[in-house]
Design a protein around this motif. Structure first.
Motif, PDB file in Angstrom:
ATOM      1  N   ARG A 109     -39.134  87.578  -4.019  1.00 28.25           N
ATOM      2  CA  ARG A 109     -38.776  86.231  -4.470  1.00 28.25           C
ATOM      3  C   ARG A 109     -40.019  85.468  -4.940  1.00 28.25           C
ATOM      4  O   ARG A 109     -39.998  84.789  -5.960  1.00 28.25           O
ATOM      5  CB  ARG A 109     -38.095  85.465  -3.326  1.00 28.25           C
ATOM      6  CG  ARG A 109     -37.654  84.074  -3.778  1.00 28.25           C
ATOM      7  CD  ARG A 109     -37.319  83.155  -2.641  1.00 28.25           C
ATOM      8  NE  ARG A 109     -37.020  81.823  -3.175  1.00 28.25           N
ATOM      9  CZ  ARG A 109     -36.950  80.731  -2.438  1.00 28.25           C
ATOM     10  NH1 ARG A 109     -37.126  80.806  -1.134  1.00 28.25           N
ATOM     11  NH2 ARG A 109     -36.696  79.564  -2.990  1.00 28.25           N
ATOM     12  N   GLU A 113     -40.404  84.041  -8.614  1.00 29.34           N
ATOM     13  CA  GLU A 113     -40.447  82.608  -8.849  1.00 29.34           C
ATOM     14  C   GLU A 113     -41.778  82.141  -9.438  1.00 29.34           C
ATOM     15  O   GLU A 113     -41.811  81.146 -10.170  1.00 29.34           O
ATOM     16  CB  GLU A 113     -40.133  81.848  -7.554  1.00 29.34           C
ATOM     17  CG  GLU A 113     -38.708  82.081  -7.069  1.00 29.34           C
ATOM     18  CD  GLU A 113     -37.997  80.788  -6.697  1.00 29.34           C
ATOM     19  OE1 GLU A 113     -38.358  79.723  -7.220  1.00 29.34           O
ATOM     20  OE2 GLU A 113     -37.075  80.879  -5.882  1.00 29.34           O
ATOM     21  N   HIS A 157     -34.316  75.502  -7.428  1.00 33.47           N
ATOM     22  CA  HIS A 157     -34.966  76.737  -7.846  1.00 33.47           C
ATOM     23  C   HIS A 157     -34.184  77.437  -8.964  1.00 33.47           C
ATOM     24  O   HIS A 157     -34.787  78.030  -9.869  1.00 33.47           O
ATOM     25  CB  HIS A 157     -35.149  77.654  -6.638  1.00 33.47           C
ATOM     26  CG  HIS A 157     -36.227  77.188  -5.709  1.00 33.47           C
ATOM     27  ND1 HIS A 157     -37.563  77.439  -5.929  1.00 33.47           N
ATOM     28  CD2 HIS A 157     -36.164  76.440  -4.575  1.00 33.47           C
ATOM     29  CE1 HIS A 157     -38.282  76.889  -4.966  1.00 33.47           C
ATOM     30  NE2 HIS A 157     -37.458  76.282  -4.127  1.00 33.47           N
ATOM     31  N   THR A 158     -32.865  77.357  -8.918  1.00 27.12           N
ATOM     32  CA  THR A 158     -32.065  77.953  -9.984  1.00 27.12           C
ATOM     33  C   THR A 158     -32.255  77.199 -11.299  1.00 27.12           C
ATOM     34  O   THR A 158     -32.276  77.801 -12.372  1.00 27.12           O
ATOM     35  CB  THR A 158     -30.571  77.963  -9.595  1.00 27.12           C
ATOM     36  OG1 THR A 158     -30.411  78.698  -8.376  1.00 27.12           O
ATOM     37  CG2 THR A 158     -29.730  78.633 -10.676  1.00 27.12           C
ATOM     38  N   ALA A 161     -35.274  78.486 -12.976  1.00 33.19           N
ATOM     39  CA  ALA A 161     -35.002  79.754 -13.653  1.00 33.19           C
ATOM     40  C   ALA A 161     -34.232  79.524 -14.950  1.00 33.19           C
ATOM     41  O   ALA A 161     -34.460  80.210 -15.959  1.00 33.19           O
ATOM     42  CB  ALA A 161     -34.216  80.681 -12.722  1.00 33.19           C
ATOM     43  N   SER A 173     -31.953  84.791  -9.639  1.00 32.97           N
ATOM     44  CA  SER A 173     -32.350  83.678  -8.765  1.00 32.97           C
ATOM     45  C   SER A 173     -31.228  83.316  -7.809  1.00 32.97           C
ATOM     46  O   SER A 173     -31.443  83.186  -6.592  1.00 32.97           O
ATOM     47  CB  SER A 173     -32.719  82.458  -9.626  1.00 32.97           C
ATOM     48  OG  SER A 173     -33.028  81.342  -8.813  1.00 32.97           O
ATOM     49  N   MET A 220     -46.035  76.590  -6.597  1.00 30.05           N
ATOM     50  CA  MET A 220     -44.868  77.365  -6.164  1.00 30.05           C
ATOM     51  C   MET A 220     -45.246  78.357  -5.074  1.00 30.05           C
ATOM     52  O   MET A 220     -44.523  78.514  -4.079  1.00 30.05           O
ATOM     53  CB  MET A 220     -44.251  78.104  -7.361  1.00 30.05           C
ATOM     54  CG  MET A 220     -43.029  78.938  -7.010  1.00 30.05           C
ATOM     55  SD  MET A 220     -41.632  77.944  -6.413  1.00 30.05           S
ATOM     56  CE  MET A 220     -41.001  77.306  -7.979  1.00 30.05           C
TER      57      MET A 220
END
Length: 237
Positions: A109, A113, A157-158, A161, A173, A220
């Motif tokens: 992840r 990310e 977070h999505t 993406a 994601s 991040m």
């Protein structure tokens, strides 16, 4: 020739499955179309109802059709999300039983990310930044409500993406976040944890807004390295 190459006879349901799948992949049946009825398929292929039902279930398991009780099955639009969803059940089983796999997921992840946030910093529009800020504001209002707070966290977070414009990134994601949430999220109920998350999210947005890919990546990594400790095996809670 000495090599043995036996011909294996297919089950009737396997043959029906291949023919039905061909109808979909060839475009004869399009997303949104009704599949033929069981009776029509039985007559067309000259097989019994069990073979039809097994084949239809196999199509459903692949995400090619949606089966509803009392209605005809419908052809679905294949998407990155629907394809990745096919491994969802197996992934959850593996993750729930293996601490090593969980650690691999956490590491994957972070790797994923850090790339997503770099791309976001390069591509984000003013509207994208506003959406991220609105999500953090929404998340701030959920302090003390762990489930809602974490859902907003996943949304944040999505959205990062999604700035890439690549639906595969969004699907990956959502999948990784969903696996972590369902099996391994230690709810953010301790004083200060929510504050750290919100501050880190704001820092990430600031770097994205400045088109600072290196700074966004560092922010991040800092955020995810701190929060990875919140994801633990259920047996460790």
């Amino acid at each position: 020739m000495n090599r043995s190459e036996p011909i294996v006879r297919r089950k009737l349901s396997d043959e029906v499955f291949l023919r039905l799948k061909r109808l979909i992949t060839s475009g004869e049946l399009m997303p949104g179309d009704d599949m033929p009825s069981e009776r029509e398929l039985m007559e067309r292929f000259e097989v019994g109802r069990p073979a039809i039902r097994e084949a239809m279930q196999a199509l459903s398991n692949m995400g090619l059709v949606a089966i509803s009780h009392g209605e005809r099955a419908k052809v679905l639009q294949l998407t990155a999300k629907s394809i990745i969803k096919q491994v969802d059940g197996a992934a959850k089983i593996i993750l729930s039983s293996s601490k090593d796999t969980l650690e691999h997921l956490k590491t994957a992840r972070i790797f994923f990310e850090r790339g997503m946030v770099r791309e976001a910093a390069e591509k984000a529009t003013a509207e994208d930044v506003l959406r991220l800020r609105a999500t953090v504001a929404e998340q701030r209002g959920f302090r003390g409500a762990s489930e809602a707070f974490i859902s907003a966290d996943m949304k944040f977070h999505t959205q990062i993406a999604a700035i890439s414009g690549n639906p595969i990134y969004v699907a990956v994601s959502e999948a990784m976040l969903g696996w972590l949430k369902e099996y391994h999220t230690e709810m953010l109920i301790w004083t200060g944890k929510e504050k750290f998350t919100l501050t880190e999210h704001e820092e990430i947005i600031g770097r994205i807004e400045l088109k600072d890919a290196d700074g966004a990546e560092k922010a991040m990594i800092k955020h995810l390295e701190r929060s990875r400790a919140l994801y633990v095996m259920n047996s460790e809670k």
